[in-house]
Design a protein around this motif. Structure first.
Motif, PDB file in Angstrom:
ATOM      1  N   ASP A 148      34.786  46.957  28.296  1.00 36.38           N
ATOM      2  CA  ASP A 148      34.744  45.682  28.018  1.00 36.38           C
ATOM      3  C   ASP A 148      33.726  44.879  28.731  1.00 36.38           C
ATOM      4  O   ASP A 148      33.709  45.100  29.924  1.00 36.38           O
ATOM      5  CB  ASP A 148      35.962  44.802  28.165  1.00 36.38           C
ATOM      6  N   SER A 151      35.731  41.855  31.391  1.00 40.59           N
ATOM      7  CA  SER A 151      36.237  42.487  32.657  1.00 40.59           C
ATOM      8  C   SER A 151      35.821  43.903  33.193  1.00 40.59           C
ATOM      9  O   SER A 151      36.349  44.234  34.300  1.00 40.59           O
ATOM     10  CB  SER A 151      37.737  42.671  32.139  1.00 40.59           C
ATOM     11  N   ASP A 153      36.764  46.534  32.019  1.00 38.50           N
ATOM     12  CA  ASP A 153      37.887  47.515  32.044  1.00 38.50           C
ATOM     13  C   ASP A 153      37.419  48.830  31.060  1.00 38.50           C
ATOM     14  O   ASP A 153      36.818  48.387  30.124  1.00 38.50           O
ATOM     15  CB  ASP A 153      39.082  47.009  31.476  1.00 38.50           C
ATOM     16  N   SER A 181      40.615  49.586  35.333  1.00 37.32           N
ATOM     17  CA  SER A 181      39.981  48.429  35.906  1.00 37.32           C
ATOM     18  C   SER A 181      38.868  48.820  37.017  1.00 37.32           C
ATOM     19  O   SER A 181      38.887  49.876  37.453  1.00 37.32           O
ATOM     20  CB  SER A 181      40.748  47.405  36.593  1.00 37.32           C
TER      21      SER A 181
END
Length: 208
Positions: A148, A151, A153, A181
Motif C-alpha cells: 500500500d 500505509s 503495509d 506493517s
C-alpha cells in the motif's frame, strides 16, 4: 565526601558495565534494540531484551535486520545488497489494487523478502493450530502481493499445506492473507481450508 565520590564512581562503573554487557540489534529502518542474542538461523534472529534477560524470547526476520553489534566488539552485517525501490516498476506481476504499489518478482531481493515473510507466517499458523507437522509448504500467490502506497503495509496471499503425522490421505491446507506493517507486525486473515479440526483455530487467529 570520599564515600560520596566512591559511590558515584561505582554507580558509573555499573552503568558502563550494563551498557557494555549487551548486544545491539539495528533494524533495517535504523532503530536499535539492546538485546541478548540467543540464536541466528537462515531466516530469523531470536533474542531476549537486555532489561529483561529472564523474560520471553523474541524473533525478528533476518531480512528486517541491518546488523548486530555484539558485546565483545564484533559485528554481523546482514542484507548488504540493499533493494532500490521505485514507485513504478516494469515487468511487475503484482496486483496494483486501489493505487497500491506492486512488487517486481523479478527482483531477487523482493522475492527473498516476500518468501521469508510468508514462510514465517506459515510456520506460525501451523505451530499455533497443528503443532509442528511434517512436510509443510507455504505457497505465495504472487499475483496478489502488493504494498500500500499510503500505509506501506505489505499484503501476501498464502496457502499453507502439510501432511499430518497421524492422518493418511491427502495433504491438508489453510489459505489466507498475511499483512505486514512497516514496524513488523503481522496480521492474518483467514479465507478457507481443506476441512478439519484445525480450521476453527485458523479462523480466529489474528496476530502472528
Amino acid at each position: 565526601m570520599i564515600l560520596r565520590i566512591l559511590s558515584t564512581a561505582l554507580f558509573i562503573c555499573c552503568i558502563n558495565s550494563i551498557s557494555y554487557c549487551q548486544d545491539v540489534l539495528t533494524k533495517s529502518d535504523g532503530t536499535t534494540i539492546n538485546v541478548k542474542i540467543m540464536e541466528i538461523n537462515d531466516d530469523a534472529i531470536k533474542y531476549k531484551k537486555s532489561d529483561n534477560p529472564d523474560g520471553p524470547t523474541y524473533s525478528i526476520l533476518l531480512i528486517d535486520v541491518d546488523k548486530v553489534n555484539y558485546k565483545n566488539g564484533s559485528v554481523d552485517v546482514f542484507n548488504k545488497e540493499k533493494k532500490e525501490e521505485s514507485s513504478e516498476g516494469s515487468g511487475s506481476k503484482g496486483d496494483s489494487k486501489g493505487g497500491s504499489g506492486s512488487f517486481d518478482i523479478n527482483n531477487e531481493n523482493t522475492v527473498k523478502k516476500v518468501e521469508a515473510l510468508a514462510k514465517y507466517a506459515g510456520e506460525s499458523i501451523l505451530a499455533k493450530c497443528t503443532g509442528k507437522p511434517d512436510n509443510s509448504v507455504t505457497e505465495v500467490f504472487y499475483d496478489g502481493v502488493f504494498q500500500d502506497d499510503g500505509s506501506k503495509d505489505i499484503t501476501i496471499p498464502i496457502k499453507v499445506s502439510w501432511q499430518p503425522r497421524s492422518i493418511s490421505g491427502d495433504r491438508k491446507w489453510i489459505r489466507g492473507v498475511v499483512k505486514v506493517s512497516p514496524d513488523g507486525k503481522k496480521t492474518w486473515t483467514y479465507q478457507n481450508d481443506s476441512g478439519g479440526w484445525f480450521g476453527g483455530c485458523a479462523k480466529h487467529l489474528k496476530d502472528l
